[in-house]
Motif scaffolding. Structure first.
Motif, PDB file in Angstrom:
ATOM      1  N   TYR A 162      39.829  41.141  53.107  1.00  0.00           N
ATOM      2  CA  TYR A 162      38.785  40.699  52.083  1.00  0.00           C
ATOM      3  C   TYR A 162      37.605  40.612  52.825  1.00  0.00           C
ATOM      4  O   TYR A 162      37.405  39.556  53.556  1.00  0.00           O
ATOM      5  CB  TYR A 162      39.284  39.259  51.531  1.00  0.00           C
ATOM      6  CG  TYR A 162      40.788  39.431  51.185  1.00  0.00           C
ATOM      7  CD1 TYR A 162      41.157  40.217  50.318  1.00  0.00           C
ATOM      8  CD2 TYR A 162      41.551  38.319  51.643  1.00  0.00           C
ATOM      9  CE1 TYR A 162      42.646  40.384  50.052  1.00  0.00           C
ATOM     10  CE2 TYR A 162      42.775  38.639  51.313  1.00  0.00           C
ATOM     11  CZ  TYR A 162      43.223  39.348  50.436  1.00  0.00           C
ATOM     12  OH  TYR A 162      44.854  39.328  49.933  1.00  0.00           O
ATOM     13  N   LEU A 201      35.394  35.042  42.959  1.00  0.00           N
ATOM     14  CA  LEU A 201      36.623  35.851  42.222  1.00  0.00           C
ATOM     15  C   LEU A 201      37.846  35.949  43.489  1.00  0.00           C
ATOM     16  O   LEU A 201      37.184  36.270  44.545  1.00  0.00           O
ATOM     17  CB  LEU A 201      36.624  37.331  41.594  1.00  0.00           C
ATOM     18  CG  LEU A 201      35.609  37.090  40.532  1.00  0.00           C
ATOM     19  CD1 LEU A 201      35.637  38.682  40.111  1.00  0.00           C
ATOM     20  CD2 LEU A 201      36.417  36.522  39.204  1.00  0.00           C
ATOM     21  N   TRP A 202      39.022  35.582  43.307  1.00  0.00           N
ATOM     22  CA  TRP A 202      39.876  35.602  44.488  1.00  0.00           C
ATOM     23  C   TRP A 202      40.317  36.985  44.609  1.00  0.00           C
ATOM     24  O   TRP A 202      40.749  37.708  43.943  1.00  0.00           O
ATOM     25  CB  TRP A 202      41.135  34.631  44.244  1.00  0.00           C
ATOM     26  CG  TRP A 202      40.801  33.404  43.884  1.00  0.00           C
ATOM     27  CD1 TRP A 202      40.246  32.381  44.945  1.00  0.00           C
ATOM     28  CD2 TRP A 202      40.797  32.762  42.634  1.00  0.00           C
ATOM     29  NE1 TRP A 202      39.932  31.075  44.120  1.00  0.00           N
ATOM     30  CE2 TRP A 202      40.411  31.068  42.901  1.00  0.00           C
ATOM     31  CE3 TRP A 202      41.411  32.668  41.419  1.00  0.00           C
ATOM     32  CZ2 TRP A 202      40.355  30.064  41.916  1.00  0.00           C
ATOM     33  CZ3 TRP A 202      41.383  31.848  40.386  1.00  0.00           C
ATOM     34  CH2 TRP A 202      40.716  30.468  40.739  1.00  0.00           C
ATOM     35  N   PRO A 203      39.953  37.409  45.978  1.00  0.00           N
ATOM     36  CA  PRO A 203      40.286  38.725  46.335  1.00  0.00           C
ATOM     37  C   PRO A 203      41.662  39.142  46.345  1.00  0.00           C
ATOM     38  O   PRO A 203      42.148  40.415  46.267  1.00  0.00           O
ATOM     39  CB  PRO A 203      39.487  39.192  47.598  1.00  0.00           C
ATOM     40  CG  PRO A 203      39.438  37.554  48.157  1.00  0.00           C
ATOM     41  CD  PRO A 203      39.372  36.596  47.073  1.00  0.00           C
ATOM     42  N   HIS A 204      42.681  38.339  46.635  1.00  0.00           N
ATOM     43  CA  HIS A 204      43.752  38.812  46.802  1.00  0.00           C
ATOM     44  C   HIS A 204      44.780  38.468  45.396  1.00  0.00           C
ATOM     45  O   HIS A 204      45.975  38.719  45.508  1.00  0.00           O
ATOM     46  CB  HIS A 204      44.578  37.603  47.463  1.00  0.00           C
ATOM     47  CG  HIS A 204      44.540  36.239  47.244  1.00  0.00           C
ATOM     48  ND1 HIS A 204      43.374  35.325  46.949  1.00  0.00           N
ATOM     49  CD2 HIS A 204      45.573  35.296  47.021  1.00  0.00           C
ATOM     50  CE1 HIS A 204      43.765  34.126  46.791  1.00  0.00           C
ATOM     51  NE2 HIS A 204      45.064  34.151  46.530  1.00  0.00           N
ATOM     52  N   MET A 205      43.745  38.536  44.334  1.00  0.00           N
ATOM     53  CA  MET A 205      44.615  38.519  43.067  1.00  0.00           C
ATOM     54  C   MET A 205      43.918  39.599  41.986  1.00  0.00           C
ATOM     55  O   MET A 205      42.861  39.882  42.314  1.00  0.00           O
ATOM     56  CB  MET A 205      44.673  37.163  42.172  1.00  0.00           C
ATOM     57  CG  MET A 205      45.075  36.043  42.886  1.00  0.00           C
ATOM     58  SD  MET A 205      44.961  34.342  41.886  1.00  0.00           S
ATOM     59  CE  MET A 205      45.293  33.170  43.037  1.00  0.00           C
ATOM     60  N   MET A 209      35.773  29.748  46.961  1.00  0.00           N
ATOM     61  CA  MET A 209      37.116  30.200  46.436  1.00  0.00           C
ATOM     62  C   MET A 209      37.911  28.910  46.108  1.00  0.00           C
ATOM     63  O   MET A 209      38.561  29.029  45.160  1.00  0.00           O
ATOM     64  CB  MET A 209      37.638  30.916  47.742  1.00  0.00           C
ATOM     65  CG  MET A 209      37.047  32.204  47.814  1.00  0.00           C
ATOM     66  SD  MET A 209      37.303  33.401  46.624  1.00  0.00           S
ATOM     67  CE  MET A 209      36.021  34.402  47.051  1.00  0.00           C
TER      68      MET A 209
END
Lengths: 364, 545
Positions: B261, A88-92, B162
């Protein structure tokens, strides 16, 4: 989107001199739940990545609905992939994650809102749209990853050990949910796992892999009940394996002298064996096929052996025993122990199994 | 704990507070903003503030332009000569910026190599090194590795899945970079940019060497040294500098806090092999970067051996006299540097380990305050700390010394120790964090008491971290100029950086200054090399915030 049909034709991939995947031929029918099962390093993930388009095979060809795929880049295959770590993209936010694939496909804004809503509802996560992946539990992240892939309505769903990061209980819940989703959507699914229980529970078909090759392919029952060789018998479930030589055969039974000095009779109906005496064979008996009884008098019936309890482990729904025979240890399960007397460590017992439960794994 | 607090308060907090107080109070001791109002009323200061901001930002922008393509190439591609490129990219860190400034004068300055060639061929010159341009140029060439190293670390810690996931969803090419890669590598880039900005605005040596005075750091220095210790304006400039540093530090922390992150890497980053035409282009780029980043080193080396070098492309006569001068006639510069920096590094290791241990292994109150004070020096320019020290310790006989601290070389050791303390605190903290408490607990359950556990289990496990932190402290102390030139009590007590500054004041001393510069480069290279050996591939971490 109609579920896809997959053909894998003579696929091979090597890194240097080491072949990670070799001579793999598979046919996966529309709507199949197909599992690639094997220990870590057996090539199953590489095979999945070849199908997804991230790895170019050195040999062979992948076909989706009959179209050769080798030189189609991943972003044009319309294959959905769920990673083991979810990716999962952490920035979204959750919403942005799920909407990503639709935006890439230039779907209209209003339709995106609607379809993301539906996808999140499907996995029971409505209301988490504005959260970040890091604010969700492992199980929820898993669902978002699933929703993100399902929302683009792929023809083929690839799952790379999707349940391995969840705790035991959640894993079993998610397993059922996954099965229901797959069934409702009718998606062709390729599932990678090292967990034989998962493979048996979920799949319509299973391919057991080892050392880059497919060792056996079949339905879960075939895999478990008629393992093609020693590896499959030992890897899928637990098995008591006996190597030995044929003593004699009649039309119904084959009598085998094992290397640890037991005489075992196996039913011959299952396999067409025309073995001469002295012919080497490998036999497998599942622990749950063995019965225990209190010792008394000399065992004389077919496949009865005297031994004593070397270890016992109470597991609730069954008890696992290790029985010491003169030359080896056998493993047995006694199911539903509530109504039975448990055997004590050191107690002498008679162990028995029917010739029909002896599987001739390999001959020659 | 109390002792630690006392040390930190006396040598960090109090001097800085004192500077702040002087800037904020009037003669009667009342709180006032009048000095700041005066500051903004004077065009000279307004201009200095503006110049500082602009040059700091320009350095960041140019460094970023230089670093981003390089970082992407280093993190994503495998090719022959990659190690060379990586080494070249860290070379600027081993040359003190003010030494680099002198060297670049010789090559790019008004009568430097390049302009002489331009003059000969095209009958024109380019003012590379004039005024603010020169400052920005020198600082960019010196500081860009901070951005590069941080960005590379950030880029290569992005989990490949990613990007693969995005490709699987139909995204590729530049769009993939913009939507996934760029946002994920931004934290490292921001951290590097911040470090670059702070270092650029509190760099005193470069503007002094280039004789450009209209920036905040040199203004503070000039105020205090020429007008006098009692001139309020000097303190006001100091406070403005601190506020700038702190603001950018907080802004970046806030941003990083939002976007840190923790991508737990599952598989090794994917690197592709480069071949053919692309490889050639990358080599070309490598060559260019290598050439640019080696310019100062070459210049200083030539100068240190040159007998006569003026208005010619290369020195017209060579000599070993400069090295004789600094090694035999005035060896105290090198001796002092070794003494001060080693002492400071040793003290830093002890203090850093103690603070880190308290932070991680104790439940004492005010732990976080301790951490905050120990990290403060990151945002306190050397000039400001030095001004604070002068103010606090001047004219006050230090107990046991019989004289003011400022008249002894000890003040330099203290300044270096405090300036570099954050590095060892960080290094020890990181090292100690790796030692899971269960390792200590199992030793204790087997019968070792606290002291024995520390000596036999904890200490051996964190030693390499401590040494690496100390090395960084040593290396950076060796080339510390800002606080040095303000605090050196007498010329014979000065270290290398001071020696270079003094020598460079006269044209005749330039050669000896350059020779000292070469020694400084060698010292820093040795330290950096050792750090790399100890830290291994994680050396980049040492330069992160």
């Amino acid at each position: 989107m109609q579920p896809a049909e997959v053909r894998v034709d003579g696929i091979g991939k090597s890194y240097g001199k080491h072949w990670v995947v070799r001579d793999v031929n598979l046919h996966i029918a529309r709507g199949d739940f197909f599992t690639l099962l094997g220990p870590s390093g057996c090539g199953k993930t590489t095979l999945l990545r070849i199908i997804a388009g991230f790895v170019l095979p050195d040999e062979g060809m992948v076909y989706l609905d009959g179209r050769p795929m080798n030189h189609i880049p991943p972003w044009q295959r319309n294959v959905g992939l769920v990673f083991q770590n979810y990716a999962l993209w952490p920035h979204m936010t959750v919403y942005e994650n799920v909407a990503f694939g639709l935006r890439e496909r230039k779907v209209a804004r209003s339709e995106i809102t609607q379809r993301v809503g539906e996808a999140l509802k499907q996995v029971g996560l409505r209301g988490t749209e504005n959260r970040r992946p890091s604010q969700l539990s492992g199980g929820q992240q898993q669902r978002v990853a699933l929703a993100r892939t399902l929302v683009i309505q792929p023809g083929l769903l690839l799952l790379d050990e999707p349940l391995s990061n969840l705790d035991a209980k959640l894993r079993i819940d998610m397993r059922l949910e996954l099965l229901k989703l797959q069934h409702d959507l009718g998606l062709t699914t390729i599932y990678v796992t090292h967990d034989q229980e998962e493979a048996l529970a979920l799949s319509t078909r299973v391919a057991v892999m080892n050392g880059g090759r497919v060792i056996q392919e079949g339905t879960p029952r075939q895999i478990y009940e008629q393992p093609a060789n020693e590896f499959v018998a030992a890897f899928v479930g637990k098995a008591n394996l006996f190597a030995g030589k044929v003593l004699q055969t009649d039309e119904r039974l084959v009598e085998v002298q094992t290397d640890d000095d037991l005489i075992i009779r196996a039913a011959l109906s299952q396999l067409d064996i025309r073995a001469q005496p002295g012919y080497p064979v490998l036999l497998s008996v599942r622990p749950e096929a063995m019965q225990l009884q209190v010792a008394g008098g000399a065992p004389n019936a077919t496949n009865q052996f005297t031994g004593h309890v070397a270890a016992s482990a109470y597991q609730g729904s069954f008890v696992e025993y290790e029985i010491q025979l003169p030359n080896r240890v056998l493993r047995t399960y006694e199911t539903n122990p509530r109504t039975k007397n448990l055997f004590q460590r050191g107690q002498e017992v008679i162990l028995a199994f029917a010739p029909d439960d002896v599987v001739i794994v390999r001959n020659g | 704990m109390a002792l630690l607090f006392a040390i930190l308060i006396v040598f960090i907090l109090y001097p800085v507070m004192r500077v702040l107080w002087i800037a904020l109070s009037d003669d009667a001791g009342n709180l006032t903003l009048i000095h700041f109002a005066n500051f903004f009323r004077r065009p000279l200061f307004r201009e200095a503030l503006w110049n500082t901001l602009v040059s700091g930002l320009l350095v960041v922008v140019f460094s970023a332009l230089l670093s981003l393509p390089l970082a992407y190439i280093i993190a994503r591609y495998e090719f022959r000569g990659k190690l060379l490129l990586q080494t070249a990219a860290t070379l600027p860190l081993v040359i003190p910026p003010f030494v680099g400034a002198v060297a670049l004068q010789l090559i790019l300055g008004r009568s430097g190599m390049v302009n002489l060639l331009l003059m000969r061929w095209f009958d024109m010159t380019l003012p590379f090194m004039e005024g603010l341009t020169g400052v920005v140029l020198v600082q960019t060439l010196h500081f860009f590795p901070f951005i590069l190293l941080n960005t590379v670390v950030s880029l290569s810690s992005i989990d490949p899945s990613m990007e693969e996931m995005a490709q699987n969803m139909g995204c590729h090419g530049f769009r993939l970079f913009r939507r996934i890669t760029l946002p994920l590598m931004l934290p490292g880039f921001v951290a590097g940019s911040l470090l670059t900005f702070i270092r650029a605005i509190d760099d005193l040596g470069t503007p002094l060497m280039l004789n450009y005075k209209n920036l905040l750091a040199p203004q503070a220095y000039l105020r205090i040294t020429t007008v006098g210790m009692d001139d309020v304006d000097g303190y006001v400039v100091c406070v403005v500098l601190v506020v700038l540093s702190l603001l950018s530090l907080f802004a970046a922390r806030k941003y990083l806090g939002l976007t840190e992150y923790a991508t737990v890497q599952q598989s090794a980053p994917v690197t592709r092999r480069l071949q053919g035409k692309k490889l050639f282009l990358v080599w070309l780029l490598c060559g260019a970067i290598l050439a640019i980043s080696l310019l100062p080193h070459i210049g200083i080396l030539l100068l240190s051996f040159s007998k006569v070098w003026s208005f010619t492309l290369l020195p017209s006569a060579f000599t070993l006299g400069h090295f004789a001068e600094i090694l035999f006639r005035a060896p105290h510069f090198i001796q002092n540097t070794l003494l001060y920096s080693l002492l400071a590094a040793g003290l830093d290791i002890i203090l850093g380990a103690a603070i880190a241990f308290l932070l991680l292994r104790s439940r004492l109150p005010f732990r976080n305050l301790l951490d905050a004070i120990a990290t403060l020096p990151l945002a306190i320019p050397g000039v400001v700390l030095a001004v604070g020290y002068l103010r606090v310790f001047h004219g006050w006989d230090f107990p046991g010394l019989g004289a003011p601290l400022t008249s002894s070389w000890v003040i330099l050791v203290i300044a270096y120790t405090m300036r570099r303390l954050p590095y060892t605190v960080r290094a020890s903290y990181a090292a100690l964090q790796q030692v899971h408490i269960s390792l200590e607990e199992s030793a204790q359950s087997l019968g070792a008491n606290r002291l024995k556990t520390f000596a036999k289990i904890t200490l051996p496990l964190i030693t390499s971290g401590l040494v690496a932190g100390g090395l960084i402290g040593f290396v950076t102390s060796c080339v510390e100029l800002a606080s040095t030139i303000m605090l050196v009590p007498r010329i014979e007590l000065g270290p290398i950086s001071y020696g270079i500054y003094i020598y460079m004041q006269s044209p005749l001393g330039r050669g000896a200054g350059a020779a000292l510069g070469v020694v400084a480069i060698l010292l820093v290279s040795l330290g950096t090399y050792l750090t790399h050996r100890i830290f291994g591939g994680r050396a980049g971490n040492a330069f992160r915030i």
